[in-house]
Design an enzyme around this catalytic site. Structure first.
Site, short mmCIF file in Angstrom:
data_model
loop_
_atom_site.label_atom_id
_atom_site.label_comp_id
_atom_site.label_asym_id
_atom_site.label_seq_id
_atom_site.Cartn_x
_atom_site.Cartn_y
_atom_site.Cartn_z
N LYS A 146 0.85 -1.19 0.00
CA LYS A 146 0.00 0.00 0.00
C LYS A 146 0.89 1.24 0.00
O LYS A 146 1.53 1.55 0.99
CB LYS A 146 -0.92 0.05 1.22
CG LYS A 146 -1.97 1.17 1.04
CD LYS A 146 -2.63 1.58 2.31
CE LYS A 146 -1.85 2.62 3.07
NZ LYS A 146 -1.72 3.93 2.37
N GLU A 179 10.38 1.10 10.34
CA GLU A 179 11.38 2.16 10.18
C GLU A 179 10.63 3.46 10.44
O GLU A 179 9.75 3.84 9.67
CB GLU A 179 11.98 2.10 8.78
CG GLU A 179 13.32 2.79 8.68
CD GLU A 179 13.18 4.21 8.22
OE1 GLU A 179 13.13 5.10 9.11
OE2 GLU A 179 13.09 4.45 7.02
N GLU A 228 9.43 15.54 16.37
CA GLU A 228 9.78 15.48 14.96
C GLU A 228 8.87 16.45 14.20
O GLU A 228 7.65 16.29 14.20
CB GLU A 228 9.58 14.05 14.44
CG GLU A 228 9.92 13.91 12.97
CD GLU A 228 9.84 12.47 12.47
OE1 GLU A 228 8.78 11.84 12.59
OE2 GLU A 228 10.87 11.97 11.97
N CYS A 272 13.23 11.06 7.66
CA CYS A 272 13.18 10.45 8.99
C CYS A 272 14.49 10.71 9.74
O CYS A 272 14.50 10.79 10.96
CB CYS A 272 12.92 8.96 8.86
SG CYS A 272 13.97 8.16 7.67
P1 NAI Z 1 1.68 7.63 8.83
O1 NAI Z 1 2.54 6.76 9.65
O2 NAI Z 1 0.28 7.83 9.30
O3 NAI Z 1 1.60 7.08 7.33
C1 NAI Z 1 2.55 6.24 6.72
C2 NAI Z 1 1.83 5.12 5.98
O4 NAI Z 1 1.05 4.37 6.91
C3 NAI Z 1 0.84 5.60 4.92
O5 NAI Z 1 0.84 4.69 3.84
C4 NAI Z 1 -0.49 5.53 5.65
O6 NAI Z 1 -1.60 5.39 4.79
C5 NAI Z 1 -0.30 4.29 6.50
N1 NAI Z 1 -1.16 4.21 7.69
C6 NAI Z 1 -1.67 5.24 8.42
N2 NAI Z 1 -2.43 4.77 9.43
C7 NAI Z 1 -2.42 3.42 9.33
C8 NAI Z 1 -3.05 2.37 10.07
N3 NAI Z 1 -3.84 2.62 11.11
N4 NAI Z 1 -2.80 1.10 9.70
C9 NAI Z 1 -2.00 0.83 8.67
N5 NAI Z 1 -1.41 1.77 7.91
C10 NAI Z 1 -1.61 3.06 8.24
O7 NAI Z 1 2.39 9.04 8.69
P2 NAI Z 1 1.72 10.43 8.19
O8 NAI Z 1 0.39 10.60 8.85
O9 NAI Z 1 1.77 10.48 6.71
O10 NAI Z 1 2.75 11.48 8.76
C11 NAI Z 1 2.69 11.84 10.15
C12 NAI Z 1 4.08 12.07 10.69
O11 NAI Z 1 4.81 10.84 10.68
C13 NAI Z 1 4.94 13.01 9.87
O12 NAI Z 1 4.69 14.35 10.19
C14 NAI Z 1 6.32 12.58 10.28
O13 NAI Z 1 6.65 13.16 11.51
C15 NAI Z 1 6.17 11.08 10.46
N6 NAI Z 1 6.61 10.34 9.24
C16 NAI Z 1 7.79 9.65 9.28
C17 NAI Z 1 8.25 9.01 8.15
C18 NAI Z 1 9.53 8.26 8.14
O14 NAI Z 1 10.17 8.16 7.09
N7 NAI Z 1 9.95 7.65 9.22
C19 NAI Z 1 7.53 9.06 6.87
C20 NAI Z 1 6.26 9.76 6.97
C21 NAI Z 1 5.86 10.37 8.11
#
Ligand code: NAI
Ligand code: MG
Length: 490
Positions: free
Chosen positions: A187, A262, A393, A296
């Protein structure tokens, strides 16, 4: 005066459906969602909105491919050849893919060309070479037995990725999974589904058999949640926020899925007075502002030794304020928009907190223009460890600069976070560099450099920055199960 290069041609969007069992299809519900251009806030495309029903179809296709399809009978070496071919096809389409990534994510096309795409290709080739080198061992045991191990693929893997490096995260996930012989239900992030879908089309062209890679675009709690809950999926690899990882861990308990994470960071980047200050300043600027700060491992806590503090702050401020913001498709642009309204709002709220909590805003601190999610490169000085901008962050172009004097105190402050993804130190003192590398609890330590990535070098977090590693040999391990076979002799 510098000439402004022509924006490059907008790429055509070819894939917008779910890719399941080798076929392009609408979501079972018929729903679609919008993916927008963050530079203009205009609609780019409507994409199939998958949910539990589509994940179920994808998981079944992946199971079939894993257990009875050609994938399960394919020689490891031939699996490797398919991955090499995928890398070649991506290389042939490099400019179009870079433009598509730029359009959907907002990152400058020059970064996509120079960083994302070469790293994608390198990662796929690295794991292609691993496909036929995954093997167990023979083990001397007590008694008259012959014991050996087999490294078998873990099975059907669910992969959930974020929007900051859409293609690269796809490659980090597909490379080791395919090399190990797993099949995939992926996904992509709802903000940036387009390049992952394009990569699925190229994977099919490269000879990846039907059902081996399935891509279901959609939202986190619905499509992502369905991956986590599906009893036919053996493992989940996730990149994103630690709060999401906590939800996934709870929901995966039901089927005890294997999990790798990660997650985020608040990485310390330390500049000592004895360092090559010019290099340290350039590297620090890059380590925070690269990819609009949406990394990240961003070096978002910049610790500067007191003796050089004012000079370093001046230099960082002048570099940041001269960054060229603009159309991501223009080859001159150094900084594009943030990915979406939610991230824009989050970052602006942290800028506000920095101001009200008493840090000194030296440059930026505002949005840029009135269209698109552009934020001016922002630097805060006089930051102390308890301010929100030093603890959380931010995931945007906001640098927090902290002063330090004492080395022991610095090490303790560097570790004073629940994150542990990366850390960097700039110094000519070899003992201090090694001391830092040994005592800072983070998965990656950079000395006199920042953001140096390589497909062969493991990446991942200590503490709440993750679980398991990606890349290198470590990155392969979570995609295999060890089977021990013992045969009585005589
Ligand atoms: P997120 O963790 O919600 O989203 C990342 C992925 O997880 C997306 O594909 C999303 O659709 C999916 N996802 C969201 N909720 C889920 C659930 N309940 N079950 C399964 N999959 C789920 O991150 P988001 O909301 O895009 O960003 C929020 C914050 O997270 C950012 O501001 C940043 O601080 C951090 N982040 C860190 C990243 C990294 O590379 N470690 C990448 C993106 C965001
Ligand atoms: Mg979220």
């Amino acid at each position: 005066m510098a000439t402004v290069a022509e924006p490059i041609k907008r790429p055509r969007i070819k894939q917008t459906q779910c890719f399941i069992g080798g076929k392009w299809q609408d979501a079972v519900s018929g729903k679609r969602f919008a993916t927008i251009d963050p530079a203009t806030e205009e609609l780019l495309a409507e994409v199939a909105e998958g949910d539990a029903a589509d994940i179920d179809l994808a998981a079944k296709a992946a199971r079939k491919a894993f257990e009875s399809g050609p994938w399960s009978r394919m020689d490891a070496r031939d699996r490797g050849r398919v991955l090499y071919r995928l890398a070649d096809l991506i290389e042939e389409e490099l400019n179009d893919l870079a433009a598509l990534e730029s359009l959907d994510n907002g990152k400058p096309v020059r970064d996509a060309r120079a960083a994302d795409l070469p790293l994608v290709i390198d990662c796929l080739r690295y794991y292609a070479g691993y496909a036929d080198k995954i093997h167990g061992s023979t083990i001397p045991v007590r008694g008259n037995y012959f014991t050996y191990t087999r490294k078998e693929p873990v099975g059907v893997v669910g992969q959930i990725i974020p929007w900051n490096f859409p293609m690269l995260m796809t490659a980090w996930k597909w490379g080791p999974a395919l090399a190990a012989g797993c099949t995939v239900v992926m996904k992509p992030a709802e903000q940036t589904p387009l390049t992952c879908l394009r990569m699925a089309a190229l994977a099919q062209e490269a000879g990846v058999p039907d059902g081996v890679i399935n891509v279901v675009p959609g939202f986190g709690p619905t499509a992502g949640g369905a991956i986590v809950k599906h009893p036919g999926i053996d493992k989940v690899a996730f990149t994103g926020e630690h709060l999401t990882a906590q939800i996934i861990m709870r929901e995966a308990a039901q089927s005890l899925k294997r999990l790798t994470f990660e997650l985020g960071g608040k990485s310390p980047n330390v500049i000592l007075a004895d360092s090559d200050i010019e290099k340290a300043v350039q590297g620090t600027n890059f380590g925070l502002f690269f990819n609009q700060g949406q990394c990240c491992c961003a070096g978002s806590r910049v610790f500067v030794e007191e003796r050089v503090h004012d000079e370093v702050v001046d230099r960082l401020t002048s570099l940041a304020s001269s960054r060229r913001l603009g159309d991501p498709l223009s080859p001159d642009t150094e900084q594009g928009p943030q990915v979406d309204q939610a991230q824009f709002n989050k970052i602006m709220s942290y800028i506000q907190k920095g101001k009200t909590e008493g840090a000194k805003c030296l440059t930026g601190g505002d949005r840029n223009g009135d269209r698109g999610y552009f934020i001016k490169p922002t630097i805060f000085a006089d930051v102390n460890d308890n301010m929100s901008i030093a603890k959380d962050e931010i995931f945007g172009p906001v640098m927090s600069i902290l002063k330090f004097k004492d080395w022991e105190d610095l090490i303790q402050r560097a570790n004073n976070t629940f994150y542990g993804l990366a850390a960097a130190v700039w110094t000519r003192d070899i003992s201090k560099a090694h001391d830092f590398a040994r005592r800072v609890r983070a998965g990656t330590i950079w000395v006199n450099c920042y953001d140096v990535f390589d497909a062969a070098a493991p990446f991942g977090g200590f503490k709440m920055s993750g679980q398991g590693r990606e890349l290198g040999e470590d990155g392969l391990r979570p995609y295999t199960e060890t089977k021990t076979v013992t045969i009585a002799l005589g």
